[in-house]
Motif scaffolding. Sequence first.
Motif, mmCIF file in Angstrom:
data_model
loop_
_atom_site.group_PDB
_atom_site.id
_atom_site.type_symbol
_atom_site.label_atom_id
_atom_site.label_comp_id
_atom_site.label_asym_id
_atom_site.label_seq_id
_atom_site.Cartn_x
_atom_site.Cartn_y
_atom_site.Cartn_z
ATOM 1 N N GLU A 187 11.502 -10.350 -26.242
ATOM 2 C CA GLU A 187 11.709 -8.931 -26.514
ATOM 3 C C GLU A 187 11.261 -8.163 -25.284
ATOM 4 N N ALA A 188 12.208 -7.478 -24.658
ATOM 5 C CA ALA A 188 11.916 -6.762 -23.412
ATOM 6 C C ALA A 188 10.805 -5.739 -23.584
ATOM 7 N N SER A 189 10.719 -5.130 -24.763
ATOM 8 C CA SER A 189 9.707 -4.090 -24.974
ATOM 9 C C SER A 189 8.301 -4.666 -25.142
ATOM 10 N N GLY A 190 8.224 -5.959 -25.450
ATOM 11 C CA GLY A 190 6.915 -6.560 -25.710
ATOM 12 C C GLY A 190 6.409 -6.290 -27.117
ATOM 13 N N GLU A 191 7.211 -5.609 -27.932
ATOM 14 C CA GLU A 191 6.839 -5.270 -29.309
ATOM 15 C C GLU A 191 7.259 -6.376 -30.262
ATOM 16 N N THR A 229 9.313 -7.003 -33.069
ATOM 17 C CA THR A 229 10.450 -6.366 -33.727
ATOM 18 C C THR A 229 10.993 -7.287 -34.823
#
Length: 117
Positions: free
Chosen positions: A2-6, A8
Amino acid sequence: REASGEVTPAVLAALPKPDVTLSVAAPRVKALHRKLRDADVYFFFNEGEDPVRCEATVEGSGQAQLWNGVTGAIEKLAGTAGDGTVRVPLELGRWATRLIVVGPVPPGSEVSAVGMR
């Protein structure tokens, strides 16, 4: 990834299915799982001051058993099986442990039947 690091929904969907789930939230209960050739072994430990009484769903098939590591006694647990899992009653006092085995009862063992204590 996950690119955001969240964390999801996509990340959660990619995780493997848990091998232990409890019917109540019990963050102080820890579980270790070992797969043997013919059985699944679960060691539950309540790290908290509050007792926990719930139902545990574990991977495995066969007879659910409560093993006493001190006395060597084996007791059959009333459980419900299906889809490669078994639901068993689990009661842990404060700082208590339980050893649950799912599989065939060892030959020559004297086994008694129990529900939740």
